[in-house]
Write an enzyme that holds these catalytic residues in place. Structure first.
Site, short mmCIF file in Angstrom:
data_model
loop_
_atom_site.label_atom_id
_atom_site.label_comp_id
_atom_site.label_asym_id
_atom_site.label_seq_id
_atom_site.Cartn_x
_atom_site.Cartn_y
_atom_site.Cartn_z
N GLU A 29 30.74 54.28 22.44
CA GLU A 29 29.72 54.35 21.39
C GLU A 29 29.10 55.74 21.30
OE1 GLU A 29 27.04 51.03 22.05
OE2 GLU A 29 28.54 49.63 21.33
N ARG A 45 27.04 56.63 25.19
CA ARG A 45 26.49 55.57 26.04
C ARG A 45 27.29 55.55 27.35
NH1 ARG A 45 26.43 49.14 24.42
NH2 ARG A 45 28.18 48.80 25.79
#
Length: 184
Positions: A29, A45
């Site tokens: 992400e 992330r």
């Protein structure tokens, strides 16, 4: 079996595509911005942050100057931008002051190590080297799922779509002046 992030790009309008080497493992992400020197900054992330409330909790930040053939970990990586292991947004916004072009990096996520709450926008005036607390704007302190996406509406206005505590999806319009000159 281990997640990673990289770049996939086209130099011929989408006829052919190239995939770079992985930037880092255990991340996903991610968002990427191009910095003024042409390098690409990837902000991702980091799975190891789940449940980690210690000092080393933060988004992984990697930089490439050759479209992902080689990657270098940025000095702010895994420390400057805390997270509860949640998707975030990174955006470069360009504006003009007195005819001079300037830019800022904008970052949004739940500003917490423990959960998806305190949705915050942070501003960096130095290409992600620092994120001074004076330039943090709290949008929503309540519990949510916490995903967000920042965009430029025009030179003087930022838009952010985020999962808020009172509505599943919230679109908020923010004057750039409120972010770069807080308390004026």
């Amino acid at each position: 079996g281990i997640p990673f992030s990289n770049l996939t790009y086209s130099r011929d309008g989408g006829k052919t595509w190239t995939t770079s080497d992985p930037a880092f493992s255990g991340i996903n992400e991610h968002m990427v911005v191009q910095r003024s020197d042409g390098s690409m900054m990837l902000n991702a992330r980091y799975g190891k942050n789940r449940g980690n409330q210690g000092e080393e909790n933060g988004r992984v930040v990697m930089v490439t100057k050759d479209l992902g053939k080689t990657w270098n970990e940025h000095h702010t990586s895994r420390s400057a931008l805390i997270e509860p292991t949640c998707m975030a947004s990174l955006h470069r916004h360009i504006y003009h002051v007195g005819g001079e072009e300037r830019s800022v990096l904008l970052f949004s996520n739940p500003n917490s190590k423990t959960g998806s709450h305190h949705m915050t926008i942070k501003v960096s005036f130095d290409e992600g080297e620092t994120w001074p607390e004076k330039y943090w704007m709290l949008l929503d302190e309540g519990q949510s799922r916490g995903y967000s996406c920042i965009t430029s509406i025009d030179e003087k206005t930022i838009g952010i779509l985020y999962e808020g505590s009172t509505a599943d999806m919230t679109f908020q319009i923010i004057p750039l002046e409120d972010l770069i000159n807080p308390g004026r």
